[in-house]
Write a protein that holds these residues in place. Structure first.
Motif, PDB file in Angstrom:
ATOM      1  N   LEU A  55       0.813  -1.211   0.000  1.00 45.00           N
ATOM      2  CA  LEU A  55       0.000   0.000   0.000  1.00 45.00           C
ATOM      3  C   LEU A  55       0.849   1.264   0.000  1.00 45.00           C
ATOM      4  O   LEU A  55       0.302   2.375  -0.067  1.00 45.00           O
ATOM      5  N   GLY A  56       2.158   1.105   0.080  1.00 44.81           N
ATOM      6  CA  GLY A  56       3.059   2.260   0.030  1.00 44.81           C
ATOM      7  C   GLY A  56       3.418   2.845   1.379  1.00 44.81           C
ATOM      8  O   GLY A  56       3.966   3.961   1.446  1.00 44.81           O
ATOM      9  N   TYR A  57       3.146   2.109   2.452  1.00 41.14           N
ATOM     10  CA  TYR A  57       3.480   2.589   3.794  1.00 41.14           C
ATOM     11  C   TYR A  57       4.749   1.898   4.287  1.00 41.14           C
ATOM     12  O   TYR A  57       5.151   0.839   3.782  1.00 41.14           O
ATOM     13  N   SER A  58       5.378   2.475   5.284  1.00 43.22           N
ATOM     14  CA  SER A  58       6.619   1.910   5.827  1.00 43.22           C
ATOM     15  C   SER A  58       6.322   0.660   6.646  1.00 43.22           C
ATOM     16  O   SER A  58       5.248   0.513   7.238  1.00 43.22           O
ATOM     17  N   ALA A  59       7.272  -0.248   6.664  1.00 36.02           N
ATOM     18  CA  ALA A  59       7.138  -1.497   7.421  1.00 36.02           C
ATOM     19  C   ALA A  59       8.518  -2.112   7.581  1.00 36.02           C
ATOM     20  O   ALA A  59       9.402  -1.919   6.736  1.00 36.02           O
ATOM     21  N   ASP A  60       8.719  -2.821   8.699  1.00 34.97           N
ATOM     22  CA  ASP A  60      10.030  -3.437   8.960  1.00 34.97           C
ATOM     23  C   ASP A  60      10.302  -4.601   8.020  1.00 34.97           C
ATOM     24  O   ASP A  60      11.416  -4.777   7.549  1.00 34.97           O
ATOM     25  N   GLY A  61       9.320  -5.457   7.796  1.00 38.31           N
ATOM     26  CA  GLY A  61       9.482  -6.560   6.871  1.00 38.31           C
ATOM     27  C   GLY A  61      10.200  -7.765   7.428  1.00 38.31           C
ATOM     28  O   GLY A  61      10.598  -8.657   6.670  1.00 38.31           O
ATOM     29  N   ASN A  62      10.363  -7.816   8.757  1.00 39.09           N
ATOM     30  CA  ASN A  62      11.068  -8.950   9.358  1.00 39.09           C
ATOM     31  C   ASN A  62      10.173  -9.789  10.268  1.00 39.09           C
ATOM     32  O   ASN A  62      10.658 -10.674  10.992  1.00 39.09           O
ATOM     33  N   GLY A  63       8.895  -9.539  10.277  1.00 42.50           N
ATOM     34  CA  GLY A  63       7.982 -10.299  11.118  1.00 42.50           C
ATOM     35  C   GLY A  63       7.925  -9.821  12.548  1.00 42.50           C
ATOM     36  O   GLY A  63       7.187 -10.395  13.360  1.00 42.50           O
ATOM     37  N   VAL A  64       8.655  -8.753  12.842  1.00 48.37           N
ATOM     38  CA  VAL A  64       8.632  -8.183  14.195  1.00 48.37           C
ATOM     39  C   VAL A  64       8.082  -6.759  14.099  1.00 48.37           C
ATOM     40  O   VAL A  64       8.529  -5.950  13.284  1.00 48.37           O
ATOM     41  N   TYR A  65       7.114  -6.437  14.932  1.00 49.55           N
ATOM     42  CA  TYR A  65       6.462  -5.136  14.920  1.00 49.55           C
ATOM     43  C   TYR A  65       7.408  -4.111  15.536  1.00 49.55           C
ATOM     44  O   TYR A  65       7.520  -3.994  16.749  1.00 49.55           O
ATOM     45  N   GLY A  66       8.116  -3.358  14.679  1.00 50.55           N
ATOM     46  CA  GLY A  66       9.058  -2.353  15.145  1.00 50.55           C
ATOM     47  C   GLY A  66       8.565  -0.948  14.871  1.00 50.55           C
ATOM     48  O   GLY A  66       7.391  -0.716  14.537  1.00 50.55           O
ATOM     49  N   LYS A  67       9.482  -0.001  14.973  1.00 47.69           N
ATOM     50  CA  LYS A  67       9.136   1.416  14.824  1.00 47.69           C
ATOM     51  C   LYS A  67       8.616   1.716  13.422  1.00 47.69           C
ATOM     52  O   LYS A  67       7.644   2.455  13.256  1.00 47.69           O
ATOM     53  N   SER A  68       9.265   1.129  12.389  1.00 51.24           N
ATOM     54  CA  SER A  68       8.834   1.374  11.015  1.00 51.24           C
ATOM     55  C   SER A  68       7.422   0.857  10.785  1.00 51.24           C
ATOM     56  O   SER A  68       6.603   1.516  10.118  1.00 51.24           O
ATOM     57  N   THR A  69       7.103  -0.311  11.333  1.00 48.45           N
ATOM     58  CA  THR A  69       5.753  -0.864  11.189  1.00 48.45           C
ATOM     59  C   THR A  69       4.736   0.006  11.914  1.00 48.45           C
ATOM     60  O   THR A  69       3.634   0.256  11.405  1.00 48.45           O
ATOM     61  N   ALA A  70       5.099   0.491  13.096  1.00 51.18           N
ATOM     62  CA  ALA A  70       4.208   1.364  13.858  1.00 51.18           C
ATOM     63  C   ALA A  70       3.913   2.639  13.067  1.00 51.18           C
ATOM     64  O   ALA A  70       2.765   3.117  13.043  1.00 51.18           O
ATOM     65  N   ASN A  71       4.949   3.205  12.417  1.00 51.02           N
ATOM     66  CA  ASN A  71       4.737   4.399  11.600  1.00 51.02           C
ATOM     67  C   ASN A  71       3.825   4.101  10.414  1.00 51.02           C
ATOM     68  O   ASN A  71       2.946   4.890  10.053  1.00 51.02           O
ATOM     69  N   GLY A  72       4.028   2.922   9.798  1.00 54.11           N
ATOM     70  CA  GLY A  72       3.187   2.537   8.667  1.00 54.11           C
ATOM     71  C   GLY A  72       1.740   2.367   9.070  1.00 54.11           C
ATOM     72  O   GLY A  72       0.817   2.778   8.334  1.00 54.11           O
ATOM     73  N   VAL A  73       1.488   1.772  10.249  1.00 53.49           N
ATOM     74  CA  VAL A  73       0.118   1.599  10.740  1.00 53.49           C
ATOM     75  C   VAL A  73      -0.522   2.958  11.007  1.00 53.49           C
ATOM     76  O   VAL A  73      -1.691   3.191  10.674  1.00 53.49           O
ATOM     77  N   SER A  74       0.252   3.880  11.606  1.00 51.58           N
ATOM     78  CA  SER A  74      -0.282   5.223  11.869  1.00 51.58           C
ATOM     79  C   SER A  74      -0.661   5.930  10.570  1.00 51.58           C
ATOM     80  O   SER A  74      -1.689   6.604  10.491  1.00 51.58           O
ATOM     81  N   GLN A  75       0.160   5.751   9.532  1.00 49.50           N
ATOM     82  CA  GLN A  75      -0.144   6.363   8.227  1.00 49.50           C
ATOM     83  C   GLN A  75      -1.421   5.766   7.641  1.00 49.50           C
ATOM     84  O   GLN A  75      -2.256   6.481   7.078  1.00 49.50           O
TER      85      GLN A  75
END
Length: 404
Positions: A145-165
């Protein structure tokens, strides 16, 4: 004296019937004579002799073949449910209108609910530090969808930012970076088309209540391919929609073609009455010009090869392409010899045709009238043509004109 008068009167009475009888006999004789004498045929109405020569005409050969009993494959109908409760305060669901992953589908108690496709549905609330298959699936969808994500199966800062977006895009401005099943409606594909919206505005919603039905979309048009088709591109037409085919395998999945078929009234009618199977049409993508001659102009036919003659002496080798309304379609075997007037029937008795000699190990075709046989036309290469004959009837449609 009186005796003489009486005798004269008796003779007169006898003469009248005899005269009438004579006249009647004369009339009968005239009628019989007129019947026995043949009446001459009026000038211009004499029976014309059968022609022994005709002029060949050009025929555009499209090899149109009706394909019966076309069928449709559709995606399975599925129920889509929500995992939250409250009152439906807003809904974007419309039957027939696509719903995309990441879009706001509805609001419950004023809170936006997002349609979201993930390979593993969210079954729990996830936030920083969470891991697992559901987190990995969420990260993949965020990236798509074009949002940030860590991509390692662990919910990190990048994934949190992507969810907020993602949540902000749906209208949730105070998103805290976590997401759970109560925030989304899981959909089975990245894009779905509702066939039914199951909840209305102001409806009371509870967990696992159906909000819409999806599926039933056209995924393929199928048919049984005719046997013995010649190689080369063809077109397939259905409901006035046409597509070019590299191969005829009986299954068409082109998205543009399916979209046009789905939008047609004929398709909707076929869904309403599934007992009726529509017919499709196969045709050559590039029609080929042939010469149209009577079957009696063919001599020495040997498979797909034969001859025609312009004068009853010279043999012109031809490839038999097909038939059309009692005529035979041919092409010159060398691809260039002109075919103008051709002789018919008995005038071919002295013509020797060796068109099939090379292919039959020296065996030449016997002379005689040609057979109106159906065949397929092959591609022209370097000015030559060949034909593959097949059984069956083919509708041959096109234009024709006299050869020059």
């Amino acid at each position: 004296m009186m005796e003489k008068s009486k005798k004269h009167a008796s003779l007169s009475k006898l003469a009248i019937p005899l005269a009438i009888t004579g006249l009647a006999a004369l009339a009968v004789g005239v009628i019989v004579g007129s019947l026995l004498v043949p009446t001459p045929t009026p000038q211009g109405l004499d029976v014309a002799a059968a022609p022994d020569m005709v002029k060949a005409t050009r025929q555009t050969y499209e090899d149109k073949i009706t394909v019966p009993a076309v069928t449709f494959e559709t995606s399975p109908v599925r129920s889509v449910t929500a995992k939250t409760s409250g009152t439906v305060s807003e809904s974007s669901c419309k039957a027939g209108q696509a719903v995309h992953s990441g879009d706001k589908l509805m609001s419950v108690d004023g809170k936006p609910i997002i349609a979201l496709h993930t390979d593993t549905p969210l079954y729990r609330s996830v936030s920083s530090g969470a891991s697992g298959a559901d987190v990995a699936a969420l990260q993949r969808e965020l990236s798509l969808l074009g949002y940030s994500a860590d991509g390692n199966g662990v919910y990190g800062k990048s994934t949190a930012n992507g969810v907020s977006q993602l949540l902000k895009h749906a209208g949730i401005s105070n998103a805290g970076g976590s997401i759970g099943p109560e925030d989304v409606v899981w959909i089975p594909e990245s894009t779905v088309v509702p066939t039914q919206c199951s909840v209305d505005l102001n409806a009371a919603l509870s967990p696992d209540v159906e909000v819409m039905k999806v599926g039933g979309q056209l995924t393929a048009v199928t048919f049984r391919p005719p046997t013995g088709l010649r190689a080369g591109r063809r077109t397939f037409s259905l409901f006035d929609v046409t597509i070019g085919l590299d191969k005829v395998d009986g299954r068409i999945t082109d998205a543009t073609f399916l979209s046009k078929i789905s939008a047609s009234q004929e398709y909707q009618d076929s869904l309403a009455d599934k007992s009726k199977k529509p017919n499709g049409l196969l045709a050559l993508e590039k029609p080929i010009e042939t010469m149209k001659v009577p079957p009696s102009a063919i001599v020495g036919q040997d498979g797909e090869t034969a001859c025609v003659s312009p004068d009853g002496k010279k043999a012109i080798p031809v490839n038999v392409i097909g038939s059309a309304l009692g005529a035979t379609l041919v092409q010159p075997s060398d691809g260039k010899t002109p075919i103008g007037k051709v002789v018919l029937g008995h005038r071919l008795d002295g013509v020797k045709c060796t068109a099939g000699k090379a292919d039959k190990g020296g065996k030449s075709g016997s002379s005689g009238n040609g057979v109106d046989k159906q065949g397929d036309m092959s591609d022209l290469k370097d000015g030559s043509a060949s034909a593959n004959l097949r059984d069956g009837k083919t509708d041959v449609q096109g234009t024709q004109k006299d050869t020059e």
